[in-house]
Scaffold this motif. Structure first.
Motif, PDB file in Angstrom:
ATOM      1  N   PHE A   1       0.825  -1.204   0.000  1.00  0.00           N
ATOM      2  CA  PHE A   1       0.000   0.000   0.000  1.00  0.00           C
ATOM      3  C   PHE A   1       0.859   1.253   0.000  1.00  0.00           C
ATOM      4  CE2 PHE A   1      -2.774   3.048   2.397  1.00  0.00           C
ATOM      5  CZ  PHE A   1      -3.856   3.072   1.521  1.00  0.00           C
ATOM      6  N   GLU A   2       1.856   1.291   0.876  1.00  0.00           N
ATOM      7  CA  GLU A   2       2.724   2.463   0.956  1.00  0.00           C
ATOM      8  C   GLU A   2       3.608   2.582  -0.281  1.00  0.00           C
ATOM      9  OE1 GLU A   2       2.396   4.877   2.957  1.00  0.00           O
ATOM     10  OE2 GLU A   2       0.862   3.860   4.154  1.00  0.00           O
ATOM     11  N   GLY A   3       4.006   1.437  -0.848  1.00  0.00           N
ATOM     12  CA  GLY A   3       4.751   1.474  -2.103  1.00  0.00           C
ATOM     13  C   GLY A   3       3.914   2.076  -3.213  1.00  0.00           C
ATOM     14  N   GLY A   4       2.629   1.731  -3.229  1.00  0.00           N
ATOM     15  CA  GLY A   4       1.721   2.314  -4.203  1.00  0.00           C
ATOM     16  C   GLY A   4       1.538   3.796  -4.012  1.00  0.00           C
ATOM     17  N   ARG A   5       1.568   4.251  -2.769  1.00  0.00           N
ATOM     18  CA  ARG A   5       1.407   5.679  -2.471  1.00  0.00           C
ATOM     19  C   ARG A   5       2.654   6.490  -2.809  1.00  0.00           C
ATOM     20  NH1 ARG A   5       0.508   7.222   3.118  1.00  0.00           N
ATOM     21  NH2 ARG A   5      -0.167   9.197   2.180  1.00  0.00           N
ATOM     22  N   SER A   6       3.789   5.843  -2.962  1.00  0.00           N
ATOM     23  CA  SER A   6       5.025   6.568  -3.230  1.00  0.00           C
ATOM     24  C   SER A   6       4.963   7.232  -4.605  1.00  0.00           C
ATOM     25  CB  SER A   6       6.218   5.606  -3.173  1.00  0.00           C
ATOM     26  OG  SER A   6       6.229   4.772  -4.320  1.00  0.00           O
ATOM     27  N   SER A   7       5.916   8.079  -4.881  1.00  0.00           N
ATOM     28  CA  SER A   7       5.922   8.827  -6.148  1.00  0.00           C
ATOM     29  C   SER A   7       6.048   7.904  -7.354  1.00  0.00           C
ATOM     30  CB  SER A   7       7.060   9.850  -6.156  1.00  0.00           C
ATOM     31  OG  SER A   7       8.316   9.197  -6.031  1.00  0.00           O
ATOM     32  N   GLU A   8       6.584   6.701  -7.151  1.00  0.00           N
ATOM     33  CA  GLU A   8       6.747   5.759  -8.262  1.00  0.00           C
ATOM     34  C   GLU A   8       5.655   4.700  -8.291  1.00  0.00           C
ATOM     35  OE1 GLU A   8      10.652   4.129  -7.964  1.00  0.00           O
ATOM     36  OE2 GLU A   8      11.629   5.956  -8.686  1.00  0.00           O
ATOM     37  N   GLY A   9       4.694   4.782  -7.368  1.00  0.00           N
ATOM     38  CA  GLY A   9       3.638   3.781  -7.302  1.00  0.00           C
ATOM     39  C   GLY A   9       2.380   4.211  -8.028  1.00  0.00           C
ATOM     40  N   ALA A  10       1.383   3.317  -8.020  1.00  0.00           N
ATOM     41  CA  ALA A  10       0.171   3.518  -8.812  1.00  0.00           C
ATOM     42  C   ALA A  10      -1.008   4.049  -8.009  1.00  0.00           C
ATOM     43  CB  ALA A  10      -0.229   2.196  -9.486  1.00  0.00           C
TER      44      ALA A  10
END
Length: 347
Positions: free
Chosen positions: A275-284
Motif C-alpha cells: 500500500f505504501e509502495g503504491g502511495r510513493s511517487s513511483e507507485g500507482a
C-alpha cells in the motif's frame, strides 16, 4: 486534460454480521457523490459493471440515467461495459438514451472485463473471450457510424437493413477502449481510432509507458488525425486533508477488497508495505493529500501524454463521508491546481 472519478459501487462488509452493505443504500449514496462531482466542476464520471455480491452495480446505463437527472455538465460514461457478454445493439440503444436524457453527455467505455461472472450469466462461452470482443467491437463501431445496418458475424444473429434507435444527440457516441496493458488490445484500439484508457492499479506506472508509445505509433500509422488522439488512465485513489491519517483509516478497507478479489486469483494477502509502495511517487496509488495527488497526476500526464485522468475512488467501500470529502478536494483543490500547472506549461 479532463479530470474525473470512476466507481464500481463497492459494498462495505460487516465482519460481525457476515454480510455486505445494502445495494440500495450504496446506490443512494452514489447519486449524492455523482451530484457533488458535477457541482465541484469535475469533467467525467464513470461507473463499472460487475456481477458479484461485493458490488452494487451490474447495469452502468441505469446508474448513468439516474445521474443524468441530478447533474448538469459532467460527462457520463461506463467504466467499463463488458462488451464481450453484452449485445452491442442493446448497449448502443441504452447509451443513446442516456445521451438524450443528459443532453449529449453520454459516452461508452468498453472492455473485455477482468472478471468472468458475466459470461456464464448471459450464456457465453469463456473460450470465446477474444473472438466475442473483437466481433462485437466491430459491430458497435458500425452502429455508431451508420444509421441502417446490414451485418453478419459468428456469435450474433445477422442484421439486415436494421435501424438502431434512438440515435444520440450529435448522431454518434464517443466510444473509449479500456485495456489492462496487453499489446494486442492497445494495437486494436489504435488501428480502429478509438480513444484509449489503461487501468494502472499496481506496480510501477512507468512500466506502462511503452504501451502508450505503441498506441501513438499505431494510431498515426493507421492514418488517424493526431489532433483527435485521446489517452487516459484509471487509477485507484482517495483524497484527504491529511494524507497519512487518511491512509491509516483507508488501508483496512482497501486491503480487504484486494484480498477478496485476490482470493480467487491466487494473490498473496495485500500488505501495508504494498500500500505504501503504491502511495510513493513511483507507485500507482493516488491516496494522499491535495499536493501529493496533484503532483502525481501531473507526473503521469507528462509521462504518458494524457488527455484524461480518472481517479477510481470507491475501492473497498470507504465511508460515504470520506468519498464526499475526497470528491470535494479533487474538484476544488486538485483539479484547479492541475489545470493551472498545465496552462503554465502550455504557455
Amino acid at each position: 486534460m479532463e479530470l474525473g472519478i470512476s466507481m464500481f459501487g463497492d459494498l462495505s462488509y460487516d465482519a460481525a454480521a457476515k454480510s455486505f452493505q445494502s445495494p440500495r443504500s450504496r446506490l443512494q449514496d452514489m447519486l449524492e457523490e455523482i451530484k457533488l462531482a458535477d457541482e465541484v466542476g469535475l469533467d467525467v464520471f464513470g461507473i463499472g459493471e460487475h456481477h458479484r455480491p461485493d458490488f452494487a452495480v451490474s447495469s452502468p446505463e441505469i446508474i448513468l440515467a439516474a445521474a443524468a437527472s441530478v447533474t448538469k455538465n459532467i460527462k457520463l460514461t461506463s467504466s467499463v461495459t463488458v462488451l464481450s457478454s453484452a449485445d452491442p445493439v442493446r448497449v448502443y440503444q441504452n447509451f443513446s438514451t442516456v445521451d438524450l436524457l443528459s443532453n449529449g453527455r453520454a459516452e461508452i467505455t468498453v472492455g473485455r472485463g477482468s472478471f468472468i461472472e458475466s459470461f456464464p450469466l448471459f450464456g457465453y462461452n469463456l473460450n470465446d473471450y477474444n473472438g466475442l470482443f473483437s466481433e462485437k467491437l466491430e459491430l458497435l463501431k458500425e452502429i455508431n457510424e451508420t444509421d441502417v445496418i446490414s451485418w453478419k458475424g459468428k456469435y450474433r444473429a445477422a442484421l439486415d437493413k436494421q435501424e438502431v434507435l434512438p440515435r444520440p444527440v450529435n448522431g454518434n457516441l464517443e466510444i473509449w477502449i479500456a485495456v489492462g496493458g496487453t499489446p494486442q488490445s492497445v494495437v486494436r484500439a489504435a488501428r480502429l481510432g478509438f480513444p484509449l484508457i489503461i487501468a494502472i492499479i499496481g506496480g510501477r506506472p512507468a512500466q506502462f509507458q511503452p504501451f502508450f508509445e505503441l498506441y501513438k505509433t499505431e494510431y498515426l500509422n493507421a492514418g488517424h488525425d493526431i489532433a483527435k488522439m485521446q489517452l487516459a488512465t484509471h487509477s485507484h485513489g482517495l483524497l484527504g486533508a491529511n494524507g497519512d491519517a487518511l491512509a491509516d483509516r483507508y488501508f483496512p478497507n482497501y486491503a480487504a477488497q484486494m484480498d477478496r478479489v485476490g482470493s480467487s486469483r491466487g494473490w498473496a494477502p495485500y500488505t501495508r508495505e504494498q500500500f505504501e509502495g503504491g502511495r510513493s511517487s513511483e507507485g500507482a496509488l493516488f491516496v494522499g493529500d491535495p499536493s501529493e495527488v496533484t503532483d502525481k497526476i501531473l507526473q503521469h500526464q507528462e509521462m504518458f501524454g494524457l488527455t484524461r485522468f480518472l481517479l477510481h475512488t470507491d475501492v473497498g467501500a470507504p465511508a460515504h463521508a470520506d468519498l464526499m470529502k475526497s470528491i470535494e478536494i479533487f474538484g476544488e483543490k486538485v483539479a484547479p491546481a492541475v489545470r493551472k500547472a498545465l496552462k503554465v506549461q502550455a504557455s
